[in-house]
Write an enzyme that holds these catalytic residues in place. Structure first.
Site, mmCIF file in Angstrom:
data_model
loop_
_atom_site.group_PDB
_atom_site.id
_atom_site.type_symbol
_atom_site.label_atom_id
_atom_site.label_comp_id
_atom_site.label_asym_id
_atom_site.label_seq_id
_atom_site.Cartn_x
_atom_site.Cartn_y
_atom_site.Cartn_z
ATOM 1 N N GLY A 14 8.557 -4.883 7.655
ATOM 2 C CA GLY A 14 8.407 -6.325 7.887
ATOM 3 C C GLY A 14 9.490 -7.102 7.143
ATOM 4 N N ALA A 25 23.940 -9.579 -2.312
ATOM 5 C CA ALA A 25 24.239 -9.011 -3.629
ATOM 6 C C ALA A 25 24.808 -7.596 -3.502
ATOM 7 C CB ALA A 25 22.961 -9.004 -4.480
ATOM 8 N N ARG A 75 10.555 -1.481 13.207
ATOM 9 C CA ARG A 75 9.810 -0.292 12.793
ATOM 10 C C ARG A 75 10.286 0.810 13.732
ATOM 11 N NH1 ARG A 75 5.984 -4.391 11.479
ATOM 12 N NH2 ARG A 75 5.829 -4.439 9.224
ATOM 13 N N GLY A 105 9.565 -1.924 2.381
ATOM 14 C CA GLY A 105 8.316 -1.597 1.700
ATOM 15 C C GLY A 105 8.181 -0.101 1.458
ATOM 16 N N ASP A 106 6.972 0.338 1.100
ATOM 17 C CA ASP A 106 6.855 1.757 0.742
ATOM 18 C C ASP A 106 6.985 2.696 1.934
ATOM 19 O OD1 ASP A 106 4.404 0.952 1.576
ATOM 20 O OD2 ASP A 106 3.353 1.408 -0.303
ATOM 21 N N THR A 128 8.989 -6.954 0.621
ATOM 22 C CA THR A 128 7.786 -7.186 1.436
ATOM 23 C C THR A 128 7.028 -8.389 0.863
ATOM 24 O OG1 THR A 128 5.567 -6.391 2.010
ATOM 25 C CG2 THR A 128 6.570 -5.359 0.107
ATOM 26 N N ASP A 130 3.959 -8.669 0.858
ATOM 27 C CA ASP A 130 2.609 -8.249 0.441
ATOM 28 C C ASP A 130 2.468 -7.922 -1.049
ATOM 29 O OD1 ASP A 130 1.791 -8.495 3.029
ATOM 30 O OD2 ASP A 130 1.781 -6.344 3.470
ATOM 31 N N ASP A 132 2.790 -5.117 -2.396
ATOM 32 C CA ASP A 132 1.904 -3.949 -2.469
ATOM 33 C C ASP A 132 2.658 -2.651 -2.783
ATOM 34 O OD1 ASP A 132 3.270 -3.802 -0.089
ATOM 35 O OD2 ASP A 132 1.554 -3.183 1.114
ATOM 36 N N ARG A 174 -2.621 -6.632 5.335
ATOM 37 C CA ARG A 174 -3.508 -5.724 6.080
ATOM 38 C C ARG A 174 -4.259 -4.825 5.112
ATOM 39 N NH1 ARG A 174 0.037 -3.306 10.465
ATOM 40 N NH2 ARG A 174 0.172 -5.420 11.231
ATOM 41 N N GLU A 190 -13.167 -21.533 -2.737
ATOM 42 C CA GLU A 190 -14.541 -21.265 -3.190
ATOM 43 C C GLU A 190 -14.880 -19.781 -3.017
ATOM 44 O OE1 GLU A 190 -13.752 -24.224 -1.669
ATOM 45 O OE2 GLU A 190 -14.124 -25.177 -3.607
#
Ligand code: ADP
Ligand code: F6P
Length: 323
Positions: A14, A25, A75, A105-106, A128, A130, A132, A174, A190
């Site tokens: 993503g 860079a 992807r 990402g991973d 990413t 996320d 994560d 996700r 809340e």
């Protein structure tokens, strides 16, 4: 190991705001250290098909402020096959690549690890929204996404206040609830529902809303992570069971775009330079990370074996503040 003269850079998985800062860079640091830098288009697909071109100082002008990735990303299922990987390796030889910098990402790191096993030196940069990736406390794009979501929640709160409603807001993630949890705190939600934690509708959603109403609360924000899903049904259920007018908003891909924040621009720039410096020093198959407020690097195998868990303490804090 022989001196690295030509490096490829690609973005994969993503997209995330700040990826352009990292590309810039890598290109500028690469040229600074006397290397040739090839920009590989559309992630691992470009490596397989040889869709790459030499980048110069000017190829990365005027991109640091732009979201998305100028190299684009896809992807690429073919890359997960033996055949796809061999095609990528032979194309890397055609273009004389000595190393590849993978920004993603991973999942992208797993691809990078596979080609490192076939003899292609790699460096991973965490990209990413996320946040994560286990080996790092920060990923490129996360800060921008948080701020984008926060801005949206502030707007939603204005109308929730005016109409005395409950707004259910679905945010990306996700498998990871970092965006949900943190904007839950910064946006004064809340209720926050995370993919990492199961929840009970009665005690975790309806009860806090009714208790809030008994204390005089008039409007509510419920944050639902994408991995939990069901925002529209949740809003209907809340309305049915509490009598409170409820609306759902699914923020979707607007969270992935936008001009990167200062933090994402600075971090992606520092990490991109660090990636090239590792290669220049002959250090390969590493992942650049941010741990305990420092830029560090880990072996890619070690990085992929790490686990990241959302902190229960922060979840508790978000509940205390939701009172
Ligand atoms: P992210 O990098 O954001 O986690 P994905 O999980 O979609 O995104 O992975 C991006 C790409 O990395 C995949 O499309 C695929 O080309 C490659 N990839 C993912 N997992 C593997 C794997 N186990 N082996 C080889 N390549 C992989
Ligand atoms: O990994 C980033 C992310 O935005 C996740 O939060 C989301 O689940 C996923 O990508 C959506 O990806 P896409 O719409 O590109 O398939």
């Amino acid at each position: 190991m022989r001196k690295i003269k030509t490096i490829g850079v690609l973005t994969s998985g993503g997209d995330a705001p700040g990826m352009n800062g990292a590309i810039r860079a890598v290109v500028r640091a690469g040229i600074h250290y006397g290397m040739k830098v090839m920009g590989i288009r559309r992630g691992y697909t470009g490596l397989i098909t040889g869709d790459m071109h030499e980048m110069n100082l000017r190829s990365v002008s005027d991109i640091i402020h732009r979201g998305g990735t100028i190299l684009q990303t896809v992807r690429c299922p073919e890359f997960t096959t033996q055949e796809g990987m061999e095609k990528a390796m032979s194309m890397a030889r055609v273009f004389s690549l000595d190393a590849v910098v993978v920004i993603g990402g991973d999942g992208s790191y797993m691809g990078a690890r596979e080609i490192s096993k076939l003899g292609m030196p790699v460096i991973g940069l965490p990209g990413t929204i996320d946040n994560d990736i286990a080996c790092t406390d920060y990923t490129i794009g996360y800060d921008t996404a948080l701020n984008t979501v926060q801005d949206a929640i502030d707007k939603i709160r204005d109308t929730a206040y005016s109409h005395e409603r409950c707004s259910v807001v679905e945010v990306m993630g996700r498998n990871a609830g970092y965006i949900a949890l943190n904007v839950g705190i910064s946006g004064g939600a809340e209720v926050v529902l995370l993919p990492e934690k199961s929840f009970d509708m009665d005690s975790d959603v309806i009860k806090p809303i009714i208790e809030g109403r008994n204390r005089g609360k008039k409007n509510y924000i419920v944050i639902v992570a994408e991995g939990v899903g069901g925002a529209i049904e949740l809003a209907k259920d809340i309305e049915k069971r509490t009598g409170l007018g409820s609306r759902a908003t699914i923020l979707g891909h607007l969270q992935r775009g936008g001009s990167p924040t200062v933090r994402d621009r600075v971090m992606s720039s520092i990490m991109g330079v660090k990636a090239v410096e590792l290669l220049n020093d002959g250090i390969i198959n590493r992942v650049v990370c941010f741990k305990e407020e420092k830029i560090v690097d880990f072996d890619i195998d070690e990085a992929l074996s790490m686990k990241k868990t959302i902190e229960d303490e922060i979840i508790e804090i978000s509940k205390i503040l939701a009172l």
